[in-house]
Design a protein around this motif. Structure first.
Motif, PDB file in Angstrom:
ATOM      1  N   HIS A 295     -28.870  -6.449  27.532  1.00 31.65           N
ATOM      2  CA  HIS A 295     -28.510  -7.866  27.650  1.00 31.65           C
ATOM      3  C   HIS A 295     -29.677  -8.811  27.363  1.00 31.65           C
ATOM      4  O   HIS A 295     -29.490  -9.893  26.849  1.00 31.65           O
ATOM      5  N   ASP A 296     -30.905  -8.384  27.661  1.00 27.31           N
ATOM      6  CA  ASP A 296     -32.060  -9.272  27.443  1.00 27.31           C
ATOM      7  C   ASP A 296     -32.908  -8.831  26.248  1.00 27.31           C
ATOM      8  O   ASP A 296     -34.064  -9.229  26.139  1.00 27.31           O
TER       9      ASP A 296
ATOM     10  N   HIS B 228     -32.500 -16.159  24.281  1.00 22.82           N
ATOM     11  CA  HIS B 228     -32.479 -14.704  24.067  1.00 22.82           C
ATOM     12  C   HIS B 228     -31.054 -14.168  24.012  1.00 22.82           C
ATOM     13  O   HIS B 228     -30.808 -13.134  23.393  1.00 22.82           O
TER      14      HIS B 228
ATOM     15  N   HIS C 137     -23.734 -13.660  28.360  1.00 25.56           N
ATOM     16  CA  HIS C 137     -24.081 -13.234  29.718  1.00 25.56           C
ATOM     17  C   HIS C 137     -24.619 -14.364  30.587  1.00 25.56           C
ATOM     18  O   HIS C 137     -24.675 -14.241  31.795  1.00 25.56           O
ATOM     19  N   HIS C 138     -24.987 -15.501  29.966  1.00 28.94           N
ATOM     20  CA  HIS C 138     -25.388 -16.651  30.793  1.00 28.94           C
ATOM     21  C   HIS C 138     -24.303 -17.728  30.854  1.00 28.94           C
ATOM     22  O   HIS C 138     -24.515 -18.777  31.450  1.00 28.94           O
TER      23      HIS C 138
ATOM     24  N   ASP D  18     -26.806  -9.116  36.432  1.00 25.55           N
ATOM     25  CA  ASP D  18     -28.076  -9.764  36.089  1.00 25.55           C
ATOM     26  C   ASP D  18     -28.552 -10.621  37.262  1.00 25.55           C
ATOM     27  O   ASP D  18     -29.714 -10.556  37.686  1.00 25.55           O
TER      28      ASP D  18
HETATM   29 FE   LIG Z   1     -30.606 -13.051  30.205  1.00 30.70          FE
END
Ligand SMILES: [Fe+2]
Ligand SMILES: [Fe+2]
Length: 404
Positions: free
Chosen positions: A270-271, A311, A335-336, A356
């Motif tokens: 994810h990151d 990102h 994801h954010h 997360d």
């Molecule tokens: Fe992230």
């Protein structure tokens, strides 16, 4: 969102007519085109750009997998979707490498609409001018590791055994040692004394092992003396933890193994956009980190200021280029902001967002800038079942067990 050109390919005209009828309500969003063979489809694409292709698998002449392979080479930004009757078909395995998304026939109209809506968003992401600019300023995008491609090819061989896949992993001594270390850690529960990659594959499943390999390789590709070892270590620990938590959360809400595997892969990667940005532009990335700390901001917001992208989008873009499954690409990109993801269910982006957040809550000192948080309204959507507290406890226990 700008209207999208979508091309349906099927040798049965009746199927195409059915699509046209089912999608009439979306005609403002979609400009629809139809072709009855792979050749016709490619001819049509030569004349006008197509944003999304949805193709049947079995067609006389050129089949769906071959068509999508061509599309992938000639028009890499086009989103590629396969409609298939048989899940265990040989050609379907070939299509795994070239399709973003799979649909099974017959596909109910509301599922078809949902998938097309997501494909439109994915296309918007892949073709976004600011993001493309940000990506083009990066010299080195990590490549899809060859060991991953090799395993993927092996999976396409219906005769391939778990032992043969284990043997591919074993050839890379460093990798197989790392994989076994992780698999034997208490994070995965009660597996003990797993001594061979093939045993690891049969216990945890090929998807989990494949994702571990892929992510470890990408991390090693991005090993740069300009990046501090604590940055890399923190990022790896956070990624691994998010993967395990996302898998736990998925298993709590569904029995669908594909979903929990994709949640794991998405959590692990994810990151990855942070890694790509920091590896290519370490000084600029340090600046973004500094902005986040000084101005008490979330890191992704500081990244936006410096790179005009965060990102999340960069990572999603990279995975899209690699041709990873559409829901993994989407989970990374969203994801954010899981509330913006079109879904009626508690979806993988929400699972990753919750995992997360819990990982950051459990390691507040390792977070640059303020903790990423989901707004109350988002949280409600992300956690419609009200199980967040239960997950916090569950993940904390998993973490404590893992450190033992
Ligand atoms: Fe992230
Ligand atoms: Fe994260």
């Amino acid at each position: 969102m700008a209207s999208k050109n979508i091309l349906f390919v099927d040798d049965e005209k009746m199927v195409l007519d059915g699509m046209r009828r089912a999608l009439r309500p979306m005609r403002k969003l979609l400009s629809m085109h139809f072709a009855t063979s792979g050749r016709d489809a490619l001819g049509l694409m030569e004349e006008k750009p197509v944003d999304i292709v949805i193709t049947d698998m079995r067609m006389p002449g050129m089949d769906g997998a071959t068509l999508l392979g061509e599309v992938k080479t000639l028009y890499p930004e086009t989103i590629r979707i396969v409609l298939t009757g048989q899940a265990d078909d040989d050609a379907t395995y070939r299509a795994i490498r070239v399709a973003h998304q799979f649909l099974t026939k017959p596909c109910p109209p509301d599922i078809l609409k949902m998938v097309i809506k997501r494909a439109c968003m994915l296309h918007e992401l892949m073709a976004h001018p600011l993001l493309k600019k940000a990506v083009s300023s990066l010299d080195h995008l990590p490549s899809l590791p060859s060991i991953y491609v090799e395993i993927q090819e092996k999976i396409n061989d219906p005769e391939a055994s778990v032992e043969e896949i284990g043997a591919i992993i074993e050839k890379d001594l460093g990798m197989s040692t790392k994989i076994l270390q992780l698999v034997n850690s208490a994070f995965f529960g009660h597996y003990k004394n797993i001594e061979s990659p093939s045993r690891a594959v049969s216990l945890l499943g090929l998807n989990v092992i494949k994702s571990l390999l892929l992510t470890l390789k990408v991390f090693s590709q991005c090993d740069n003396p300009k990046l501090s070892s604590s940055f890399l270590e923190n990022l790896w620990n956070h990624s691994f933890e998010t993967a395990v938590f996302a898998k736990n959360i998925a298993e709590d809400v569904t029995d669908d193994k594909d979903i929990s595997d994709h949640a794991f892969t998405s959590g692990l990667l994810h990151d990855v956009g942070k890694l790509v940005l920091a590896y290519n532009l370490p000084d600029k990335y340090k600046k973004a980190m500094k902005v986040a700390v000084m101005e008490k901001k979330e890191l992704r917001k500081a990244e936006f200021r410096v790179f005009k992208a965060s990102h999340a989008e960069i990572g999603g873009y990279l995975l899209g280029l690699w041709g990873l499954p559409g829901d993994v690409v989407e989970a990374l990109s969203f994801h954010h902001r899981p509330h913006q993801y079109p879904s009626n269910n508690f979806s993988i982006p929400s699972m990753v967002a919750c995992a997360d957040m819990i990982s950051h809550e459990l390691n507040p000192d390792e977070c640059t800038g303020t903790l990423p948080h989901l707004e109350q309204a988002e949280l409600k959507r992300s956690d419609p079942t009200g199980r967040m507290e239960k997950w916090r406890v569950m993940c904390r226990e998993t973490k404590e067990r893992g450190i033992e």
